[in-house]
Scaffold this active site. Structure first.
Site, PDB file in Angstrom:
ATOM      1  CG  ASP A   9      -2.551  -1.313   1.341  1.00 38.27           C
ATOM      2  OD1 ASP A   9      -2.366  -2.194  -0.248  1.00 38.27           O
ATOM      3  OD2 ASP A   9      -2.990  -1.236   1.994  1.00 38.27           O
ATOM      4  CE  LYS A  19      -3.785  -4.320   1.133  1.00 37.63           C
ATOM      5  NZ  LYS A  19      -4.001  -3.472   2.311  1.00 37.63           N
ATOM      6  CB  CYS A  65      -1.899  -2.536   5.140  1.00 38.24           C
ATOM      7  SG  CYS A  65      -3.988  -1.859   5.692  1.00 38.24           S
TER       8      CYS A  65
HETATM    9  N1  TIU Z   1      -3.031   0.573   4.215  1.00 39.24           N
HETATM   10  C1  TIU Z   1      -3.283   0.996   5.708  1.00 39.24           C
HETATM   11  O1  TIU Z   1      -2.073   0.320   6.223  1.00 39.24           O
HETATM   12  N2  TIU Z   1      -4.171   1.123   5.804  1.00 39.24           N
HETATM   13  C2  TIU Z   1      -4.617   2.125   6.424  1.00 39.24           C
HETATM   14  O2  TIU Z   1      -5.657   2.672   6.401  1.00 39.24           O
HETATM   15  N3  TIU Z   1      -3.909   2.235   7.306  1.00 39.24           N
HETATM   16  C3  TIU Z   1      -3.530   3.115   8.447  1.00 39.24           C
HETATM   17  O3  TIU Z   1      -2.802   3.656   9.187  1.00 39.24           O
HETATM   18  N4  TIU Z   1      -4.946   3.974   8.391  1.00 39.24           N
END
Ligand code: TIU
Length: 237
Positions: free
Chosen positions: A26, A131, A164
């Site tokens: 991500d 995802k 994530c």
């Molecule tokens: N990719 C991921 O970690 N999504 C989140 O929403 N992370 C946060 O720390 N909010």
């Protein structure tokens, strides 16, 4: 491909480089740049930038070593049909998933904010896994892709450490994969969560996996090309 030993917490990990994949979680503009999902949640997104250069170094090394490289993106269909209402209906109404922001609709596939940051752009042929959840295994074909290639060890980096990255590591661990998390190539909006998240992975004898750094892993990956330190080699296969 050689088998190498990598210094890590809670102990050195023996890695068969023919059975390793790099997964970059991500590293999207929505999390790293102002105006995206991370900012909508009230975070200082500048804190994540520190992970970009280490991710790039490990990405370059993985490509040079011929490893499978998988990029993930968190996001949803434009009609939000794959977004649980409980996830959408949070925060201020004008900053929710699907609302318009400076990088397009927040956390929606196809929008500018959903893209991976330019420094880590996937190359043609590298799987990009979309995802809907925090974990990369939930409602995706990641497990199938890894099993088809006989992968046993995942090099894990990306953002955010305790969300994530952590969810994916826990999912992978339960499915029998060995996760080697690269501390400097992960980041969080909360530095203390980053630190504790990493400690949680390596605690109790490595309850979720192993934690190392790009500095320690890069020489091991170089062994795949025959240039890394001989001391790291256990055997060539
Ligand atoms: N990719 C991921 O970690 N999504 C989140 O929403 N992370 C946060 O720390 N909010």
């Amino acid at each position: 491909m050689p088998v190498v030993v990598v210094a890590a917490e809670p102990g050195a990990l023996t890695v068969d480089l023919s059975r390793v994949a790099l997964i970059i979680i991500d590293m999207q503009r929505d999390f790293l740049e102002p105006g995206g999902f991370g900012a909508a949640l009230g975070n200082d997104v500048s804190l994540l930038a520190r992970a970009i250069a280490p991710c790039r170094r490990i990405l370059d090394a993985a490509r040079a070593a011929g490893l499978l490289v998988i990029h993930t993106r968190e996001g949803h269909r434009p009609d939000l049909s794959d977004a649980p209402p409980a996830k959408v209906q949070r925060g201020p109404a004008d900053k929710r998933i699907g609302t318009e922001g400076p990088m397009g609709r927040i956390l929606i596939r196809g929008e500018a904010g959903h893209d991976i940051v330019p420094a880590l752009a996937p190359l043609p042929g590298e799987p990009v896994l979309d995802k809907p959840g925090k974990g990369a295994f939930y409602q995706t074909d990641l497990d199938l892709m890894l099993r088809n290639r006989n992968v046993e060890t995942l090099l894990v980096c990306g953002v955010t450490t305790e969300v994530c990255v952590h969810t994916t590591v826990r999912e992978a661990n339960d499915r029998g994969y060995r996760c080697l998390v690269l501390a400097d190539a992960c980041a969080s909006y909360f530095p203390e969560f980053h630190e504790v998240g990493l400690r949680m992975i390596a605690a109790q004898g490595g309850i979720f996996g192993w934690v190392s750094t790009t500095e320690k892993v890069l020489p091991a990956l170089a062994r795949a090309g025959g240039t890394g330190p001989e001391s790291l080699r256990i055997r060539d296969e």
